[in-house]
Design a protein around this motif. Sequence first.
Motif, mmCIF file in Angstrom:
data_model
loop_
_atom_site.group_PDB
_atom_site.id
_atom_site.type_symbol
_atom_site.label_atom_id
_atom_site.label_comp_id
_atom_site.label_asym_id
_atom_site.label_seq_id
_atom_site.Cartn_x
_atom_site.Cartn_y
_atom_site.Cartn_z
ATOM 1 N N GLU A 192 5.847 4.539 -3.084
ATOM 2 C CA GLU A 192 6.179 5.711 -3.889
ATOM 3 C C GLU A 192 6.311 5.338 -5.366
ATOM 4 O O GLU A 192 7.011 4.390 -5.727
ATOM 5 C CB GLU A 192 7.483 6.329 -3.398
ATOM 6 C CG GLU A 192 7.906 7.561 -4.187
ATOM 7 C CD GLU A 192 9.191 8.189 -3.672
ATOM 8 O OE1 GLU A 192 9.743 9.072 -4.371
ATOM 9 O OE2 GLU A 192 9.637 7.809 -2.568
ATOM 10 N N ASP A 243 8.505 0.530 0.876
ATOM 11 C CA ASP A 243 8.572 1.488 1.982
ATOM 12 C C ASP A 243 9.690 1.206 2.986
ATOM 13 O O ASP A 243 10.199 2.131 3.624
ATOM 14 C CB ASP A 243 7.220 1.582 2.710
ATOM 15 C CG ASP A 243 6.689 0.231 3.155
ATOM 16 O OD1 ASP A 243 7.370 -0.789 2.936
ATOM 17 O OD2 ASP A 243 5.575 0.190 3.720
ATOM 18 N N GLU A 274 0.833 -1.196 0.000
ATOM 19 C CA GLU A 274 0.000 0.000 0.000
ATOM 20 C C GLU A 274 0.871 1.252 0.000
ATOM 21 O O GLU A 274 1.851 1.353 0.733
ATOM 22 C CB GLU A 274 -0.915 0.025 1.228
ATOM 23 C CG GLU A 274 -1.952 -1.091 1.240
ATOM 24 C CD GLU A 274 -2.835 -1.046 2.480
ATOM 25 O OE1 GLU A 274 -2.377 -0.528 3.515
ATOM 26 O OE2 GLU A 274 -3.982 -1.526 2.415
ATOM 27 N N ASN A 275 0.486 2.184 -0.855
ATOM 28 C CA ASN A 275 1.112 3.516 -0.895
ATOM 29 C C ASN A 275 2.629 3.474 -1.068
ATOM 30 O O ASN A 275 3.365 4.184 -0.391
ATOM 31 C CB ASN A 275 0.754 4.308 0.379
ATOM 32 C CG ASN A 275 -0.740 4.486 0.540
ATOM 33 O OD1 ASN A 275 -1.447 4.711 -0.437
ATOM 34 N ND2 ASN A 275 -1.222 4.378 1.773
ATOM 35 N N THR A 290 1.606 7.845 -5.070
ATOM 36 C CA THR A 290 1.852 6.490 -4.598
ATOM 37 C C THR A 290 0.949 5.495 -5.331
ATOM 38 O O THR A 290 -0.040 5.886 -5.956
ATOM 39 C CB THR A 290 1.579 6.364 -3.085
ATOM 40 O OG1 THR A 290 0.201 6.668 -2.828
ATOM 41 C CG2 THR A 290 2.467 7.305 -2.286
ATOM 42 N N SER A 291 1.302 4.218 -5.236
ATOM 43 C CA SER A 291 0.501 3.152 -5.845
ATOM 44 C C SER A 291 0.371 2.001 -4.867
ATOM 45 O O SER A 291 1.271 1.739 -4.054
ATOM 46 C CB SER A 291 1.142 2.650 -7.139
ATOM 47 O OG SER A 291 1.178 3.670 -8.119
ATOM 48 N N SER A 292 -0.774 1.300 -4.952
ATOM 49 C CA SER A 292 -1.047 0.127 -4.119
ATOM 50 C C SER A 292 -1.466 -1.021 -5.025
ATOM 51 O O SER A 292 -1.901 -0.804 -6.164
ATOM 52 C CB SER A 292 -2.162 0.430 -3.112
ATOM 53 O OG SER A 292 -1.846 1.566 -2.318
#
Length: 500
Positions: free
Chosen positions: A364, A445, A361-362, A370-372
Amino acid sequence: MFYRSVFLVLIIGLISCSQEKISIAGTIEKIDQNFVNFDKRGNFSKEVLLNKENQFVISSDSLKKGYYTINDIVIYISPGFDLKMKIQGDKVLFDGIGAEENNFLQKSKLIYDRYQTTSSAFDDLIKKNLKDYKKDIHTEIEELKRLLNSSDFDNNFVSAERKKLEVFPVLALTTYADNYGVNQDAFKKAKFMISQAKGDEMRQPEFRKKMDSLRKETFRNKLPKKKIDSLKSIVDKDININDSILFFGESLVLNTIIENKLRHYASKNRRADTINKRFFLPNQYYYKTFILDSFTYPPLREYYLYKTSITGINGSTGVFRENFRQFYLKNSVDKNYINVVEQVIKEAKKIEVGNPSPVFENYENVLGGTSSLVDFKGKYVYIDVWATWCVPCKREIPYLKELEEEYKNSTIEFVSISVDKIEDRDVWKKYINKEQLRGIQLLADHDFDSNFIKSYAVKSIPKFILIDPDGNIVSSNAPRPSDMRLKKLFVSKGIVKEQS
């Protein structure tokens, strides 16, 4: 405040009043868990809790002198040590009693790492002629010997480190023999041609002519076989893989030499076994015999049984995974390792085919925002886990670009997730721009400590994963872009149509 925070006292074994206390206090930055792993090969593995400031304390008057690891960072401790350490990404800073020995370990590790194929300095280093290459090795070894002789180190530490320095040239020369003069560009072209070949194309004279040309170009500057055999024979002659000093000294040199032997043994037996059509079996199937026959030192034998089985379990499914489990339980007697293997089996079952995929999730996105994983629902997702420092990852990029172009209008998204550290964000962005990487480029992340990465048990890269439009796992260990089996997988899932 650090020492007034009583959050953990780790006591191992029986308390001995006659032995001086050992204390290790540390801080660690950017960790996605509330503990660090503290272990000693063949003895124990413990989780040491962190406080709210990511600080930990290990305090004991029963620990024996020797090498230990904290989150894979090798340290040396001896009774009376009062060691302070600060872990900042790949950098580790030491202070207090025992700092000199441990700063030496960090310095020697930097040198040893340069001679690994994954090192950023390796490509330039391996281009040197043998005389200059040997000169570099000699210079670096002499510098480390000077430091050992000029410092008031613990005697056991000095003996172990000298032993490492004795065998280090063997590893470095083997690496040189395997890699000097290989034209990687020609090698990549040859692999790509094979992956793209259709039907009987590989048997055609024109194809074979091109392949012969590429093969000659690949190995045109390679060392003569006689020289390679001469350099590599040193390994078998001079290295005892059951050396307890090197083993308990957490020697990168011994680890690499053993892994080279395992790969050589597997390669030899895979070729002999193709007649039985078992070529698809992972290397670990062939490692088993080598380990049982070659390791006579019990702690080392247990360690490699465990390590090989874990790799095999994570890289296989169904009956193959159960075979690894049964083999391990039959041959191991170490209860600590056995408990870990059973836990790994439990976790591995979560990422079997058909199960819902772990999610990210989220992460960068290099294009901004951001992308999930949920963003790609309704499409197949082919995930490439990589890093800018990973040489094998870079070798797959040309093939990945070809796939992205060929299937740009299909029902599949190509997502590349980098496990570069957050502080290396700019390096990641610059590399993407320089190499004009396509697809969806994301940054995990917490690098290898990211939940998504850990859920898929990613220990080495590149790693490829295929997820279906409903978010379920098609393959947790998908073929690489350079592997012709990948297109067959795409066809079998209806992602693309089979070309006539």
